[in-house]
Structures are given as structure tokens and as C-alpha cells.
Write a protein that holds these residues in place. Structure first.
Motif, PDB file in Angstrom:
ATOM      1  N   ASN A  79      43.585  71.197  73.425  1.00  0.00           N
ATOM      2  CA  ASN A  79      42.792  72.351  73.016  1.00  0.00           C
ATOM      3  C   ASN A  79      43.444  73.656  73.435  1.00  0.00           C
ATOM      4  OD1 ASN A  79      40.872  70.686  71.898  1.00  0.00           O
ATOM      5  ND2 ASN A  79      39.511  70.724  73.690  1.00  0.00           N
ATOM      6  N   TYR A  80      44.092  73.638  74.608  1.00  0.00           N
ATOM      7  CA  TYR A  80      44.724  74.870  75.108  1.00  0.00           C
ATOM      8  C   TYR A  80      45.828  75.354  74.167  1.00  0.00           C
ATOM      9  CZ  TYR A  80      47.603  77.957  77.879  1.00  0.00           C
ATOM     10  OH  TYR A  80      48.337  79.015  78.307  1.00  0.00           O
ATOM     11  N   TRP A  81      46.609  74.420  73.627  1.00  0.00           N
ATOM     12  CA  TRP A  81      47.755  74.781  72.791  1.00  0.00           C
ATOM     13  C   TRP A  81      47.417  74.867  71.302  1.00  0.00           C
ATOM     14  CZ3 TRP A  81      51.341  77.033  75.275  1.00  0.00           C
ATOM     15  CH2 TRP A  81      51.691  76.630  76.569  1.00  0.00           C
ATOM     16  N   VAL A  91      61.041  78.692  65.431  1.00  0.00           N
ATOM     17  CA  VAL A  91      60.798  77.357  64.870  1.00  0.00           C
ATOM     18  C   VAL A  91      61.544  76.299  65.673  1.00  0.00           C
ATOM     19  CG1 VAL A  91      61.205  75.872  62.871  1.00  0.00           C
ATOM     20  CG2 VAL A  91      60.309  78.184  62.543  1.00  0.00           C
ATOM     21  N   LEU A  92      62.799  76.566  65.973  1.00  0.00           N
ATOM     22  CA  LEU A  92      63.587  75.604  66.749  1.00  0.00           C
ATOM     23  C   LEU A  92      62.993  75.403  68.137  1.00  0.00           C
ATOM     24  CD1 LEU A  92      67.221  76.717  65.798  1.00  0.00           C
ATOM     25  CD2 LEU A  92      66.003  74.677  65.013  1.00  0.00           C
ATOM     26  N   GLU A  93      62.598  76.501  68.782  1.00  0.00           N
ATOM     27  CA  GLU A  93      62.063  76.410  70.141  1.00  0.00           C
ATOM     28  C   GLU A  93      60.781  75.582  70.184  1.00  0.00           C
ATOM     29  OE1 GLU A  93      61.272  79.477  73.822  1.00  0.00           O
ATOM     30  OE2 GLU A  93      60.639  80.092  71.832  1.00  0.00           O
ATOM     31  N   GLN A  94      59.945  75.698  69.151  1.00  0.00           N
ATOM     32  CA  GLN A  94      58.653  75.023  69.177  1.00  0.00           C
ATOM     33  C   GLN A  94      58.700  73.599  68.637  1.00  0.00           C
ATOM     34  OE1 GLN A  94      55.256  77.168  67.866  1.00  0.00           O
ATOM     35  NE2 GLN A  94      55.858  79.081  68.857  1.00  0.00           N
ATOM     36  N   HIS A  95      59.799  73.198  67.986  1.00  0.00           N
ATOM     37  CA  HIS A  95      59.842  71.875  67.370  1.00  0.00           C
ATOM     38  C   HIS A  95      60.892  70.932  67.951  1.00  0.00           C
ATOM     39  CE1 HIS A  95      57.494  74.026  64.283  1.00  0.00           C
ATOM     40  NE2 HIS A  95      57.037  72.844  63.950  1.00  0.00           N
ATOM     41  N   TYR A  96      61.816  71.468  68.755  1.00  0.00           N
ATOM     42  CA  TYR A  96      62.884  70.620  69.289  1.00  0.00           C
ATOM     43  C   TYR A  96      63.015  70.824  70.794  1.00  0.00           C
ATOM     44  CZ  TYR A  96      64.131  70.107  64.385  1.00  0.00           C
ATOM     45  OH  TYR A  96      64.099  69.832  63.036  1.00  0.00           O
ATOM     46  N   ILE A 125      66.792  75.448  76.180  1.00  0.00           N
ATOM     47  CA  ILE A 125      67.671  76.613  76.308  1.00  0.00           C
ATOM     48  C   ILE A 125      66.952  77.911  75.966  1.00  0.00           C
ATOM     49  CG2 ILE A 125      69.721  75.247  75.811  1.00  0.00           C
ATOM     50  CD1 ILE A 125      69.770  76.435  73.029  1.00  0.00           C
ATOM     51  N   SER A 126      65.781  77.828  75.342  1.00  0.00           N
ATOM     52  CA  SER A 126      64.881  78.928  74.992  1.00  0.00           C
ATOM     53  C   SER A 126      65.248  79.574  73.657  1.00  0.00           C
ATOM     54  CB  SER A 126      64.814  80.002  76.084  1.00  0.00           C
ATOM     55  OG  SER A 126      65.837  80.938  75.944  1.00  0.00           O
TER      56      SER A 126
END
Length: 398
Positions: free
Chosen positions: A203-205, A28-33, A39-40
């Protein structure tokens, strides 16, 4: 209860809850911040787990962690390979395939050079070199498979992940900046248009449609492949002679459960390509399993070991990437490859197909997004073979 820990090693449900919760939080953190994506999620998963164990919240050893190594990691391999059809890779993306293989050779050369330079200072470097070869040709699934196969100490795995992800963040920035460098503009060419097709990028994502049957079929196929491969491995290791060096190598390749699993998955994907191409959700499930793996490998790690070992591993990883990118640029120039093809191939080996596709989208090389995704998945197929080969070579050199 483990002395000094809040949660006991046999408190199974609570430990599973913590592992899965933290893997989810990392995603969640990686995809929203932006800071988390920089840092991954892998680092977040690993460091958070280290903190929980180092501050005595959870134990450093438990049957729960063994379950992840014994079952979750093997299952993730076929799930992440279901999109890897080598026939389709050859037909659709031959130019990228060639430069991808060149970058893979650069990874292997860099691993050997780094091992020769640093083996006296870094323990278990042959195992780490094999893991990084698999990772820098394939991805995290190969890293997980080889670390499980070679029984690398958990604290060394954690230190390697920290070094890898830290250096990779800088490496991605370098790949983004390279096309604008004057020397690159003078000596390399491109004819790929940079379009502003924002709709194509969006569209890709977009999330994919995944049905219940997709999940059922993905898990069923993965379990059948793991069960068959591991059982055949037991039979082969019992039947094949193992009394000299040559036969040891033969058994290590043909009787290895992870290599058998990779081979069988590759074969069924080629034979039933249309079925696996339509199967949605396998890659997503496999990726989540890998995040669970990163939580677990962080648990036994000591902050002291990480701090004392990671700096030398930084150097080791940098050496690998120098040879990867350097060989790609030199041979790519000689063979008249375009700079976009070279950078995406190097990215796909070092960071996997997803990060390579992200680079292509970010740089507006939209006509290369599909091909680099196809080529990048080839790394998952060959990563375990290359890592095993390098491990044998490094043992010979040590």
C-alpha cells in the motif's frame, strides 16, 4: 550548427526532446530493473548525457540548458517542499528529529574536515562542500539549488554526482548490514517489532491519485513562490548596502533568491498546511524536474575530467559520511536511541526521505516509515541554509 555535433545548439525542440526522453528512460530503468536502481537513475541520466555530448551527438552549450538552470531548478524547490510542515514534524516525530539533527551536524563537521584535508587537490571544493552539505542534509533538490546558486562548473558537478552516487550505493548496503553486526547487537537496543505486514508495504508504494486540479495548483503555487522570491531578491540586493564583509554576509542570506524561496515555501506550508497536505502530485513533478537537471549537468562534462577528479571526490564524500554516521552512533548510544532510529536518520540525511523509507520498509520497520518520511522532508527545508553557511565558513578557511 555547432562544429562537430550532429544537433545544433539552437535546435530547441530536438534538444528538449532528447533531454526529457533520457530523463524518462532513466526513471523507467531505475524503477523496473534492479541493476539500474542499484546505480541510481541519477547516474544513468548523467552518464547517458555525457555520452551524447562526448560523442558529439549534442552540443555542450545551448540556451535550452540555460532554461533548465534558470527555470526548471527553481520550480523544483517549492514542489518538493510542499510536504514539509515543520510543525507536524515536531509534533509527530520528536525523537527522530533529534537524531536527524545530530546526523546533520555530523555532515557539516565532515565537510569541514574533508575540505581542510583535500582543498589543495580538488578545485572549487568550497562550492562542492556547500553542495554536498545541502545534499547530505536535504537531498537532490538542495544539491541542484546550491550548484545553481554558486555557479559551480558543470564538469565538477558531474564528477561530484558520480562520486556521491557511487559511494551512496555502498553506504546503503552498510546501513542494511549494521543491525546484524554482533557489536551493534551488544551495545544498541531496539524494541521495534519486525512484522510481515506485506499488505502495508504494498500500500505504501501504490501510485497516488492525482487530479488535473492538483497539477494546476501545484504548478501555480510553485511559480508564484519563485516569482515572488526572485523579485524580492532583486529588490533587497538593490536596497541593502553591500560595502563590507558583514553586510556581504547579510545580503547573501537575506537577499539570496534560493533561501528566500525556501523560507517563503516553508511559511506558506505552515500557514496553509491542510491545503498542501491534500495537494497531490507536487513531489512527483518536482522529482522529474530534478531528473531533467541531472541530464543537463551531464552534458558539458568531459570523461577525462571525471576520471581525473572523481577519485579524490570519493574520499571527500566518504569523510562526510564517516562523520555523519559516526557522530550519530556515538551520540545516539549516549542518548539511548534505538539503532533503527539512528540508521534511518543517517539515511534520511545522506539519501533523502524516500531512501530512508525504503530502508524502513525493507527491514520491516513499518511503524517508522511515516515518521522518517516526515523528518526526512525537514532536510529539504534546512539544506540550503546549512549549505550556504558552510560555503561561507569554507571560504573563510581557504
Amino acid at each position: 550548427m555547432y562544429v562537430g555535433t550532429v544537433i545544433a545548439k539552437d535546435d530547441t525542440w530536438l534538444l528538449w526532446a532528447i533531454i526529457i526522453l533520457w530523463a524518462t528512460v532513466s526513471l523507467v530503468l531505475e524503477q523496473h530493473y534492479r541493476w539500474a536502481s542499484t546505480i541510481s537513475g541519477a547516474i544513468i541520466a548523467l552518464v547517458g548525457a555525457m555520452a551524447l555530448s562526448n560523442f558529439k551527438i549534442i552540443p555542450t552549450a545551448s540556451p535550452v540548458y540555460d532554461t533548465v538552470w534558470d527555470y526548471i531548478v527553481p520550480l523544483s524547490i517549492p514542489l518538493l517542499l510542499f510536504n514539509s510542515n515543520i510543525i507536524k514534524i515536531w509534533k509527530e516525530s520528536r525523537r527522530l528529529l533529534v537524531i536527524f539533527l545530530i546526523a546533520s551536524v555530523g555532515t557539516m563537521i565532515g565537510t569541514v574536515v574533508g575540505f581542510i584535508v583535500l582543498q589543495q587537490w580538488i578545485p572549487y571544493l568550497a562550492k562542492i562542500g556547500a553542495m554536498m552539505t545541502g545534499s547530505y542534509i536535504g537531498g537532490r533538490v538542495n544539491f541542484a539549488a546550491l550548484s545553481a546558486k554558486l555557479n559551480t562548473p558543470e564538469e565538477m558537478i558531474s564528477a561530484t554526482v558520480v562520486a556521491d552516487n557511487s559511494v551512496m550505493a555502498l553506504y546503503f548496503l552498510l546501513l542494511i548490514a549494521i543491525p546484524a553486526l554482533p557489536i551493534i547487537k551488544r551495545h544498541y537496543h531496539t524494541d521495534y517489532a519486525t512484522t510481515d505486514n506485506e499488505q502495508e508495504q504494498q500500500n505504501y508504494w501504490q501510485p497516488k491519485k492525482i487530479q488535473l486540479l492538483d497539477i494546476a495548483l501545484s504548478i501555480t503555487c510553485a511559480i508564484l513562490l519563485v516569482a515572488g522570491s526572485f523579485k524580492l531578491s532583486e529588490v533587497l540586493q538593490a536596497w541593502l548596502p553591500n560595502n563590507n564583509l558583514i553586510w556581504n554576509i547579510v545580503v547573501s542570506f537575506f537577499g539570496d533568491p534560493y533561501l528566500l524561496l525556501t523560507t517563503f515555501t516553508l511559511l506558506v506550508v505552515v500557514i496553509w498546511g491542510d491545503f498542501f497536505e491534500r495537494l497531490a502530485g507536487a513531489s512527483e513533478i518536482g522529482t522529474f524536474f530534478i531528473y531533467i537537471f541531472f541530464v543537463v549537468i551531464g552534458i558539458p562534462a568531459s570523461f577525462v575530467t571525471i576520471i581525473s577528479t572523481a577519485p579524490l571526490l570519493f574520499i571527500f564524500v566518504i569523510i562526510i559520511l564517516i562523520f555523519n554516521l559516526g557522530l550519530s552512533l556515538v551520540i545516539g548510544k549516549w542518548c539511548n536511541f534505538k539503532i533503527e532510529e539512528i540508521l534511518l536518520a543517517s539515511n534520511a540525511t545522506a539519501g533523502g526521505p524516500t531512501t530512508a523509507a525504503a530502508l524502513a520498509i525493507g527491514k520491516r520497520w513499518t511503524n517508522l516509515v511515516g515518521p522518517i518520511l516526515i523528518i526526512g522532508t525537514l532536510g529539504y527545508v534546512i539544506g540550503n541554509y546549512a549549505g550556504t553557511l558552510i560555503y561561507r565558513l569554507l571560504l573563510f578557511l581557504s
